[in-house]
Design a protein around this motif. Structure first.
Motif, PDB file in Angstrom:
ATOM      1  N   VAL A 230       0.836  -1.206   0.000  1.00 45.13           N
ATOM      2  CA  VAL A 230       0.000   0.000   0.000  1.00 45.13           C
ATOM      3  C   VAL A 230       0.871   1.256   0.000  1.00 45.13           C
ATOM      4  N   LEU A 231       1.984   1.236   0.728  1.00 43.73           N
ATOM      5  CA  LEU A 231       2.878   2.400   0.756  1.00 43.73           C
ATOM      6  C   LEU A 231       3.438   2.681  -0.639  1.00 43.73           C
ATOM      7  N   VAL A 232       3.756   1.634  -1.383  1.00 37.65           N
ATOM      8  CA  VAL A 232       4.227   1.827  -2.757  1.00 37.65           C
ATOM      9  C   VAL A 232       3.113   2.435  -3.607  1.00 37.65           C
ATOM     10  N   GLU A 233       1.894   1.946  -3.404  1.00 37.71           N
ATOM     11  CA  GLU A 233       0.757   2.507  -4.147  1.00 37.71           C
ATOM     12  C   GLU A 233       0.562   3.984  -3.818  1.00 37.71           C
ATOM     13  N   LEU A 234       0.671   4.338  -2.537  1.00 39.26           N
ATOM     14  CA  LEU A 234       0.532   5.743  -2.141  1.00 39.26           C
ATOM     15  C   LEU A 234       1.632   6.606  -2.752  1.00 39.26           C
ATOM     16  N   ALA A 235       2.854   6.075  -2.789  1.00 40.69           N
ATOM     17  CA  ALA A 235       3.977   6.832  -3.329  1.00 40.69           C
ATOM     18  C   ALA A 235       3.799   7.133  -4.813  1.00 40.69           C
ATOM     19  N   HIS A 236       3.112   6.252  -5.510  1.00 43.04           N
ATOM     20  CA  HIS A 236       2.899   6.432  -6.948  1.00 43.04           C
ATOM     21  C   HIS A 236       1.559   7.095  -7.264  1.00 43.04           C
ATOM     22  N   HIS A 237       0.703   7.242  -6.257  1.00 39.79           N
ATOM     23  CA  HIS A 237      -0.643   7.759  -6.498  1.00 39.79           C
ATOM     24  C   HIS A 237      -0.582   9.243  -6.849  1.00 39.79           C
ATOM     25  N   PRO A 238      -1.273   9.667  -7.906  1.00 36.74           N
ATOM     26  CA  PRO A 238      -1.204  11.090  -8.302  1.00 36.74           C
ATOM     27  C   PRO A 238      -1.879  12.040  -7.321  1.00 36.74           C
ATOM     28  N   ALA A 239      -2.768  11.518  -6.480  1.00 37.24           N
ATOM     29  CA  ALA A 239      -3.484  12.380  -5.533  1.00 37.24           C
ATOM     30  C   ALA A 239      -3.516  11.716  -4.162  1.00 37.24           C
ATOM     31  N   ALA A 240      -2.360  11.321  -3.660  1.00 38.19           N
ATOM     32  CA  ALA A 240      -2.287  10.677  -2.351  1.00 38.19           C
ATOM     33  C   ALA A 240      -2.809  11.631  -1.279  1.00 38.19           C
ATOM     34  N   PRO A 241      -3.486  11.104  -0.257  1.00 40.12           N
ATOM     35  CA  PRO A 241      -4.065  11.972   0.771  1.00 40.12           C
ATOM     36  C   PRO A 241      -3.005  12.522   1.715  1.00 40.12           C
ATOM     37  N   LEU A 242      -3.372  13.578   2.437  1.00 36.95           N
ATOM     38  CA  LEU A 242      -2.491  14.092   3.483  1.00 36.95           C
ATOM     39  C   LEU A 242      -2.389  13.079   4.615  1.00 36.95           C
ATOM     40  N   ARG A 243      -3.487  12.429   4.939  1.00 34.51           N
ATOM     41  CA  ARG A 243      -3.497  11.463   6.043  1.00 34.51           C
ATOM     42  C   ARG A 243      -4.134  10.162   5.575  1.00 34.51           C
ATOM     43  N   PHE A 244      -3.453   9.055   5.851  1.00 30.05           N
ATOM     44  CA  PHE A 244      -3.955   7.732   5.491  1.00 30.05           C
ATOM     45  C   PHE A 244      -3.941   6.856   6.735  1.00 30.05           C
ATOM     46  N   SER A 245      -5.095   6.280   7.065  1.00 28.13           N
ATOM     47  CA  SER A 245      -5.200   5.392   8.224  1.00 28.13           C
ATOM     48  C   SER A 245      -5.015   3.956   7.756  1.00 28.13           C
ATOM     49  N   ALA A 246      -4.066   3.243   8.342  1.00 25.96           N
ATOM     50  CA  ALA A 246      -3.745   1.888   7.917  1.00 25.96           C
ATOM     51  C   ALA A 246      -4.307   0.868   8.891  1.00 25.96           C
ATOM     52  N   GLY A 247      -5.245   0.060   8.415  1.00 30.15           N
ATOM     53  CA  GLY A 247      -5.831  -0.972   9.252  1.00 30.15           C
ATOM     54  C   GLY A 247      -7.251  -0.636   9.664  1.00 30.15           C
ATOM     55  N   SER A 248      -8.079  -1.672   9.794  1.00 36.93           N
ATOM     56  CA  SER A 248      -9.469  -1.456  10.187  1.00 36.93           C
ATOM     57  C   SER A 248      -9.567  -0.842  11.573  1.00 36.93           C
ATOM     58  N   ASP A 249      -8.655  -1.210  12.483  1.00 35.01           N
ATOM     59  CA  ASP A 249      -8.692  -0.637  13.826  1.00 35.01           C
ATOM     60  C   ASP A 249      -8.357   0.851  13.790  1.00 35.01           C
ATOM     61  N   ALA A 250      -7.440   1.234  12.907  1.00 34.05           N
ATOM     62  CA  ALA A 250      -7.085   2.648  12.779  1.00 34.05           C
ATOM     63  C   ALA A 250      -8.261   3.462  12.254  1.00 34.05           C
ATOM     64  N   VAL A 251      -8.987   2.906  11.304  1.00 34.27           N
ATOM     65  CA  VAL A 251     -10.162   3.598  10.765  1.00 34.27           C
ATOM     66  C   VAL A 251     -11.176   3.845  11.875  1.00 34.27           C
ATOM     67  N   GLU A 252     -11.402   2.845  12.727  1.00 33.89           N
ATOM     68  CA  GLU A 252     -12.370   3.004  13.813  1.00 33.89           C
ATOM     69  C   GLU A 252     -11.911   4.052  14.823  1.00 33.89           C
ATOM     70  N   VAL A 253     -10.611   4.082  15.118  1.00 36.98           N
ATOM     71  CA  VAL A 253     -10.080   5.082  16.045  1.00 36.98           C
ATOM     72  C   VAL A 253     -10.299   6.488  15.490  1.00 36.98           C
ATOM     73  N   VAL A 254     -10.008   6.681  14.211  1.00 37.46           N
ATOM     74  CA  VAL A 254     -10.153   8.008  13.600  1.00 37.46           C
ATOM     75  C   VAL A 254     -11.625   8.425  13.590  1.00 37.46           C
ATOM     76  N   ARG A 255     -12.497   7.506  13.226  1.00 41.51           N
ATOM     77  CA  ARG A 255     -13.928   7.846  13.223  1.00 41.51           C
ATOM     78  C   ARG A 255     -14.401   8.223  14.631  1.00 41.51           C
ATOM     79  N   GLY A 256     -13.929   7.506  15.639  1.00 41.60           N
ATOM     80  CA  GLY A 256     -14.288   7.832  17.011  1.00 41.60           C
ATOM     81  C   GLY A 256     -13.783   9.197  17.428  1.00 41.60           C
ATOM     82  N   LYS A 257     -12.566   9.541  17.019  1.00 44.51           N
ATOM     83  CA  LYS A 257     -11.995  10.853  17.354  1.00 44.51           C
ATOM     84  C   LYS A 257     -12.790  11.965  16.676  1.00 44.51           C
ATOM     85  N   ILE A 258     -13.149  11.757  15.418  1.00 44.26           N
ATOM     86  CA  ILE A 258     -13.952  12.757  14.701  1.00 44.26           C
ATOM     87  C   ILE A 258     -15.285  12.980  15.403  1.00 44.26           C
TER      88      ILE A 258
END
Length: 278
Positions: A230-258
């Motif tokens: 995934v990091l290689v994909e992000l490095a080559h992506h033309p519009a990579a995001p400022l912040r990328f959450s890696a893992g389902s647990d990380a997504v849940e943590v970010v949603r909870g913080k929001i």
């Protein structure tokens, strides 16, 4: 197009898997780590035209500059910087001494700053580059037993956001990568650090925290090989995001913080606005 990577902490874990994935994608890699022989063994059989193993302790600023200079001399440019080197200083705040705190920041924060500072002039000359800074869900939320580690990751998050705005005019993009729990050596005794000053009032809490982390070791849901790709994909992506959450647990943590930020902002909006001049 083939890209040149500079990766810190490449001998194991996420850094190693990212290096493998970059090589598999046809890119070339300067793989750095504290133990040169371990790097050479891990990447045995990869030609010097594609891989440059370098000994590097990111807490040594002179060594940082030397490693970057060696990479530029060998490959001619650096297209992707992956700031991955670091370790976990865990434990309750009062049980962690000042020296341990300073060591944590020397590697996880100031080391990352120094590597970025050394690489940026080349990227500015190129008018292009990608910087991937590995933080953590601990850079989004502070948790008991992780105060010092989280403080460092919060620092890297804020730094990365500011840096992204500063270097965007030069064609350089920054992505913050915040992993959840990945099945690496992070929680092994070879990597993790705990507080060294036992305090009776915290004895039970400290015991529970150690048991929690020990129980998670080698049971984490995250696959570091998949994250490497995934990091290689992000490095080559033309519009990579400022912040990328890696893992389902990380997504849940970010949603909870929001959700918590939104609730607190709404609940106290009137009181917040009351501090303005009339």
């Amino acid at each position: 197009m083939s890209r040149i990577w500079f990766i810190t902490g490449s001998s194991r874990g996420i850094g190693y898997e990212a290096a493998r994935a970059a090589l598999a994608a046809g890119d070339r890699v300067a793989a750095t780590g504290r133990d040169l022989s371990a790097l050479q063994q891990r990447f045995a059989g990869t030609g010097t035209d594609r891989l440059l193993p370098l000994a590097l302790d990111v807490a040594d600023s002179a060594a940082v500059q030397a490693a970057v200079d060696a990479t530029l001399a060998h490959f001619g440019r650096i297209d992707v910087l992956l700031n991955n080197a670091g370790y976990g200083q865990l434990g309750l705040f009062e049980e962690i001494g000042a020296e341990a705190t300073q060591r944590q920041f020397a590697t996880n924060v100031f080391g990352l700053f120094d590597v970025t500072r050394a690489v940026l002039p080349a990227m500015r000359r190129q008018r292009s580059g990608r910087i991937l800074n590995i933080t953590s869900v601990g850079g989004i939320i502070g948790v008991a037993g992780g105060g010092i580690y989280c403080a460092g990751k919060f620092a890297v998050e804020g730094f990365s956001e500011a840096l992204a705005a500063e270097v965007e005019p030069f064609g350089i993009r920054v992505t913050i990568v915040g992993p959840g729990y990945f099945r690496t050596d992070f929680l092994d005794a070879s990597s993790i650090r705990h507080g060294e000053h036992a305090i009776a009032d915290y004895a039970e809490a400290s015991r529970q925290l150690r048991n929690f982390f020990d129980g998670r070791n080698r049971q984490q849901a995250g696959d570091p090989a998949k994250l490497g790709r995934v990091l290689v994909e992000l490095a080559h992506h033309p519009a990579a995001p400022l912040r990328f959450s890696a893992g389902s647990d990380a997504v849940e943590v970010v949603r909870g913080k929001i959700a918590r930020l939104a609730w607190e902002t709404d609940a106290f909006e009137a009181l917040s606005r009351s501090t303005d001049f009339a």
